[in-house]
Design a protein around this motif. Structure first.
Motif: not given
Length: 192
Positions: A85, A154-156, A162-164, A166-167, A170
């Motif tokens: 990503e 954590m995986r979409g 997933s958003e979790l 990425r958060e 990050s």
């Protein structure tokens, strides 16, 4: 035609390489028990398509994996997805990996600046900061199970983050960049 052919066998994952004669030559047979430790150690980090194919074949096998194997697999998948990503979002840079040896790596661009991403360092940071905290709080057995469940969250659905995911990643990277700004580069690997 793919550069490699990867298949499950009763004894492990067989890797063959496409030759100039348009044939496949046997390269390796990796016992199922060795696949996750080798992926985690970065054995195929320089060829992520091959690494992903090996991971998929391992997941499709009938191998009776342990919680530790599952942990290594999820850690690897999340690091791979984050790296992919970030490559797509921020591009890559060529860096001198060792004297005279160059490699291309993804770039993370966050709240406090940018940092080069190395898959081995991603896996180390995740093991240290995510798994380490869960294992410290819940013990090895339950902490490992909790870490696998956390990575799964954590995986979409599309195979990315997933958003979790990425958060969390990050925040991890922004914290490390902020630490570099405040204290400089650490002399040795540290928790961040």
């Amino acid at each position: 035609m793919s550069r490699y052919h990867v298949e499950n066998t009763p004894d492990g994952i067989k890797i063959s390489q496409h030759t100039a004669e348009r044939l496949y030559a046997h390269v390796d047979l990796i016992p199922y028990a060795d696949v996750m430790p080798l992926l985690d150690a970065g054995e195929w980090d320089e060829d992520m398509d091959l690494a992903l194919t090996i991971a998929v074949k391992w997941g499709e096998s009938d191998y009776d994996y342990t919680n530790e194997d599952a942990l290594l697999m999820w850690r690897w998948l999340i690091a791979y997805a984050f790296n992919r990503e970030q490559r797509e979002a921020n591009g890559t840079v060529t860096v001198e990996w060792r004297p005279g040896e160059f490699k291309e790596c993804a770039v993370y661009q966050g709240e406090y600046g940018a940092i080069n991403l190395y898959l081995a360092a991603e896996r180390f940071a995740m093991a240290n900061n995510i798994e380490g905290a869960l294992i410290e709080k819940y013990g090895v057995e339950q902490g490992t199970i909790n870490a696998v469940q956390f990575y799964a969250a954590m995986r979409g659905e599309s195979g990315g983050l997933s958003e979790l995911g990425r958060e969390v990643l990050s925040e991890l990277h922004d914290g490390f960049i902020q630490q570099i700004h405040e204290s400089g580069m650490p002399e040795a690997p540290t928790a961040h």
